[in-house]
Design an enzyme around this catalytic site. Sequence first.
Site, short mmCIF file in Angstrom:
data_model
loop_
_atom_site.label_atom_id
_atom_site.label_comp_id
_atom_site.label_asym_id
_atom_site.label_seq_id
_atom_site.Cartn_x
_atom_site.Cartn_y
_atom_site.Cartn_z
N ASP A 116 193.28 -38.10 -99.15
CA ASP A 116 192.28 -38.02 -100.21
C ASP A 116 190.98 -38.75 -99.85
OD1 ASP A 116 191.34 -37.41 -102.87
OD2 ASP A 116 191.59 -39.53 -103.30
N THR A 139 199.41 -37.18 -95.39
CA THR A 139 199.59 -38.60 -95.69
C THR A 139 201.06 -38.84 -96.03
OG1 THR A 139 199.26 -40.42 -97.24
CG2 THR A 139 198.81 -38.25 -98.09
N ILE A 140 201.60 -39.90 -95.48
CA ILE A 140 202.99 -40.20 -95.83
C ILE A 140 203.12 -40.53 -97.31
CG2 ILE A 140 203.54 -41.02 -93.50
CD1 ILE A 140 203.61 -43.88 -94.70
N ASP A 141 202.01 -40.92 -97.95
CA ASP A 141 202.07 -41.31 -99.36
C ASP A 141 202.22 -40.11 -100.30
OD1 ASP A 141 201.75 -43.87 -98.49
OD2 ASP A 141 199.66 -44.05 -99.06
N MET A 183 205.96 -48.17 -97.48
CA MET A 183 204.52 -48.01 -97.70
C MET A 183 204.25 -47.34 -99.03
SD MET A 183 202.60 -47.30 -94.12
CE MET A 183 202.13 -48.69 -93.07
N GLY A 184 203.03 -47.42 -99.47
CA GLY A 184 202.62 -46.84 -100.76
C GLY A 184 201.79 -47.85 -101.51
N ARG A 273 217.73 -60.57 -98.51
CA ARG A 273 217.14 -60.36 -97.19
C ARG A 273 216.15 -59.21 -97.26
NH1 ARG A 273 219.34 -64.53 -96.65
NH2 ARG A 273 220.71 -65.25 -94.97
N GLN A 281 207.35 -45.72 -90.48
CA GLN A 281 207.33 -44.54 -91.36
C GLN A 281 206.29 -43.53 -90.90
OE1 GLN A 281 207.65 -46.26 -95.74
NE2 GLN A 281 206.95 -47.80 -94.30
O1 F6P Z 1 198.64 -43.60 -94.96
C1 F6P Z 1 198.65 -44.42 -96.10
C2 F6P Z 1 199.21 -45.74 -95.74
O2 F6P Z 1 200.39 -45.46 -95.09
C3 F6P Z 1 199.45 -46.69 -96.90
O3 F6P Z 1 200.67 -46.53 -97.56
C4 F6P Z 1 199.30 -48.03 -96.25
O4 F6P Z 1 199.01 -49.03 -97.14
C5 F6P Z 1 198.21 -47.76 -95.29
O5 F6P Z 1 198.36 -46.43 -94.88
C6 F6P Z 1 198.10 -48.71 -94.15
O6 F6P Z 1 197.28 -48.17 -93.16
P1 F6P Z 1 196.39 -48.97 -92.12
O7 F6P Z 1 197.02 -50.31 -91.87
O8 F6P Z 1 196.39 -48.09 -90.92
O9 F6P Z 1 195.06 -49.10 -92.75
#
Ligand code: F6P
Length: 357
Positions: A116, A139-141, A183-184, A273, A281
């Site tokens: 986006d 995007t993985i998100d 991530m997210g 832990r 990811q």
């Molecule tokens: O692609 C999105 C994402 O994976 C987010 O979930 C994460 O916070 C971010 O990228 C981190 O990316 P970078 O460290 O490369 O800026």
Amino acid sequence: MTKRIGLLTSGGDCAGLNAAIRAVVLAANDTYGFEVIGIRNGTEGLLARPIKAETLDPTLFDGAMLRQAGTLLGTVNRGDPTAYPMANGEIRDRTDEFVESYKTLGLDGLIVIGGDGSLTILRRLAQAGGLNLIAIPKTIDNDVAGTDRSIGFHTALTVATEALDRLQPTAASHGRVMVLEVMGRNAGHIALEAGIAGGADVILVPELNYSIDGVAAKIERLRVSGRNFALVVAAEGLRTTAGGAVETEAGRFGGIGHYLAHQIEQVTDMDARVTVLGYTQRGAEPGHHDRVIATAMGVRAVDLFAAGQFDRMAAWIRGAVDDVPLDEVVGRSVGIDPDGALVRSARALGIYMGEAG
Ligand code: F6P
């Protein structure tokens, strides 16, 4: 004259980008006889002098490319050309340089594989310079609007689910709480789907505020039922019931997962832990679903170019390739629906997902 398509990847990398690049190159050359110019390092390639771009030879795109993670073109997730941070600290609008490069390369259109943020910037550049833009979502998100799936999401889900599969036996063996940080920053799709697939007891996402008392109550219910362990999945951007993003204390906690584990140990008598999945990811070999949608959307993007249908994005909707106007995509990133079927399914199983929604 042979038509020329510029192709770039922009924003954080993910699995399936090379499959999309391959699809664009093969469909452009084999189906239409178009030439594809690969631009290096996202928008940086067009700001560089000399311009960093080269013709992508279709004979180089054998099956190996389909399988590889990362992006052979390189990518950046900083340096917006419309507000570029220069080395001397000045912020400069470099739109003219970007447009000039498009013209110098003799491009008839630009296909951008991005999320986006990147698509918003690229559309602004395209509108300012009258450039022909077509997008492919990645995007993985999985938070790009207008598409059910973005390239990279499915593979990231597999990585996160496999992590839970490996955490469960060790959690049960030691009677521990295992916290998996995924991530997210703004969207909890990975946490929600991997959490359901991997049998999590607690799923914390940015869209639903959590309280540590709610987490503790769930762990206590598990204990009373005879269970000696718990699996917790937390998206990095989770929020407390107070509504704020959780600020971690630098140097004390590595990230949200460590913060959460520390909280859990304070309010329960269990050991906790942490596993932070981080970039594993993004760097995994693409699974079959990402290869399929990357290929189908790459081909659709070239079809749109051939038909002169610009300012649109290839999309994956209800199990099939499609396309949508970029106007319905940019600036509308999509998080999980707090009242949606997946959240309801999770809650029906007794999974703790926060207080709101
Ligand atoms: O692609 C999105 C994402 O994976 C987010 O979930 C994460 O916070 C971010 O990228 C981190 O990316 P970078 O460290 O490369 O800026």
